[in-house]
Design a protein around this motif. Sequence first.
Motif, short mmCIF file in Angstrom:
data_model
loop_
_atom_site.label_atom_id
_atom_site.label_comp_id
_atom_site.label_asym_id
_atom_site.label_seq_id
_atom_site.Cartn_x
_atom_site.Cartn_y
_atom_site.Cartn_z
N PRO A 1 0.84 -1.21 0.00
CA PRO A 1 0.00 0.00 0.00
C PRO A 1 0.87 1.25 0.00
N VAL A 2 0.44 2.27 -0.72
CA VAL A 2 1.09 3.57 -0.61
C VAL A 2 0.81 4.08 0.80
N THR A 3 1.86 4.46 1.52
CA THR A 3 1.71 4.78 2.94
C THR A 3 2.30 6.15 3.25
N TRP A 4 1.45 7.05 3.73
CA TRP A 4 1.88 8.38 4.16
C TRP A 4 1.75 8.46 5.67
N VAL A 5 2.82 8.87 6.34
CA VAL A 5 2.84 8.95 7.79
C VAL A 5 3.25 10.35 8.22
N VAL A 6 2.41 11.00 9.02
CA VAL A 6 2.78 12.27 9.64
C VAL A 6 2.97 12.00 11.13
N LEU A 7 4.19 12.24 11.63
CA LEU A 7 4.52 12.04 13.03
C LEU A 7 4.67 13.39 13.71
N ASP A 8 4.06 13.55 14.86
CA ASP A 8 4.32 14.74 15.65
C ASP A 8 5.77 14.72 16.10
N GLU A 9 6.42 15.88 16.16
CA GLU A 9 7.82 15.93 16.58
C GLU A 9 8.01 15.32 17.97
N ALA A 10 6.98 15.38 18.80
CA ALA A 10 7.06 14.82 20.15
C ALA A 10 7.37 13.32 20.12
N VAL A 11 6.95 12.65 19.05
CA VAL A 11 7.22 11.21 18.91
C VAL A 11 8.73 10.95 18.88
N LEU A 12 9.47 11.85 18.23
CA LEU A 12 10.92 11.68 18.12
C LEU A 12 11.61 11.92 19.46
N LEU A 13 11.02 12.75 20.29
CA LEU A 13 11.67 13.17 21.53
C LEU A 13 11.33 12.28 22.72
N PHE B 1 13.26 4.35 5.62
CA PHE B 1 12.08 4.47 4.77
C PHE B 1 12.22 5.62 3.77
N THR B 2 13.25 6.46 3.91
CA THR B 2 13.46 7.50 2.90
C THR B 2 13.85 6.88 1.57
N ARG B 3 14.30 5.62 1.60
CA ARG B 3 14.66 4.91 0.37
C ARG B 3 13.56 3.96 -0.09
N HIS B 4 12.43 4.00 0.59
CA HIS B 4 11.30 3.11 0.28
C HIS B 4 10.36 3.82 -0.69
N ARG B 5 10.12 3.20 -1.82
CA ARG B 5 9.32 3.85 -2.87
C ARG B 5 7.89 4.14 -2.42
N TRP B 6 7.35 3.30 -1.53
CA TRP B 6 5.93 3.38 -1.22
C TRP B 6 5.62 4.03 0.12
N VAL B 7 6.64 4.28 0.93
CA VAL B 7 6.42 4.83 2.27
C VAL B 7 7.02 6.22 2.38
N HIS B 8 6.24 7.17 2.90
CA HIS B 8 6.69 8.55 3.01
C HIS B 8 6.42 9.04 4.43
N VAL B 9 7.44 9.60 5.06
CA VAL B 9 7.33 10.05 6.44
C VAL B 9 7.55 11.56 6.52
N GLN B 10 6.60 12.25 7.14
CA GLN B 10 6.74 13.67 7.40
C GLN B 10 6.65 13.91 8.91
N VAL B 11 7.32 14.96 9.37
CA VAL B 11 7.26 15.33 10.78
C VAL B 11 6.52 16.65 10.92
N LEU B 12 5.56 16.68 11.82
CA LEU B 12 4.86 17.93 12.15
C LEU B 12 5.64 18.60 13.27
N PRO B 13 6.33 19.71 12.99
CA PRO B 13 7.22 20.30 14.00
C PRO B 13 6.44 20.97 15.13
#
Length: 282
Positions: A153-165, A184-196
């Motif tokens: 599946p094409v997968t878009w993920v938005v993570l809150d910055e708090a998740v990283l901390l 996952f930056t090298r994964h064709r189908w998975v995209h990760v963004q961070v909400l700062p």
Amino acid sequence: MANIQTLDPTASPLDYYGWELRRQREAHGLKQGQLGEIIFCTGSLIGQIETTKKIPTRDFSERVDAALGTDGLFSRLIGLVLRSQLPSWFQPHAEMEARAAYLSTYQAQLVYGLLQTKEYARAVLATGMPDDLDGLVAARMERQRILNREQPPVTWVVLDEAVLLRPVGGHEVMRSQLARLLEFTRHRWVHVQVLPNAAGEHASLDGAFTTMRFNDDPDIIYTEDLISGHMTANPETIREATLRYARLQAAALSVEDSAALIARVMEERYEDRSQSEERAVA
């Protein structure tokens, strides 16, 4: 106490697995210890799996198939067995997730389950004090196999910055988890963004949600509360969630800038201690 003579193969996927393992082993004239020697485990483990006291793994299943020539039987069964270990309220979501052509999720507290490392997942799941932590971890890892399909599946993920901390599982677990996100930056189908954090108030302060889209079925929105999960295909809810997700993505960092932030947090907050100790000695 479970007894191998009284196992009902129709009771559950785990019961059927144990019953079928015993049947296949005996059909080949092997004792538990003999099969264990062939597949490099103990006869005790064979017995525990045959009596449902132990959850089998995918690796175990593949070795059994190879040893008994069962044409992938146990490798097929293991997916059903592991899915059955998920909480009953979560199983419908897992079934829909496995069928989805497109997934989009916003996560405010934790790394999305499909992107978690085994150690991170163990730390998360342990907080619920489950009776069978190993089974839950194995089930979560099994879910992730959908990302390795030929057509995932094409997968878009938005993570809150708090998740990283948030240091879930400790320093090393978090470093490995962030490194996993960078893979996952090298994964064709998975995209990760961070909400700062700098984004301030945003479109989903109410919490996390996931949208699942299908080739031939209506979209589904999935949310969770403290003790259960909820799915809906209500068109108004779908429209509202779609609008909110578009706003989240607009407020989030780009995929490239998100990767840079993840890498920076990994190095600054979760520095490799072995390397820092070597520098200190030098």
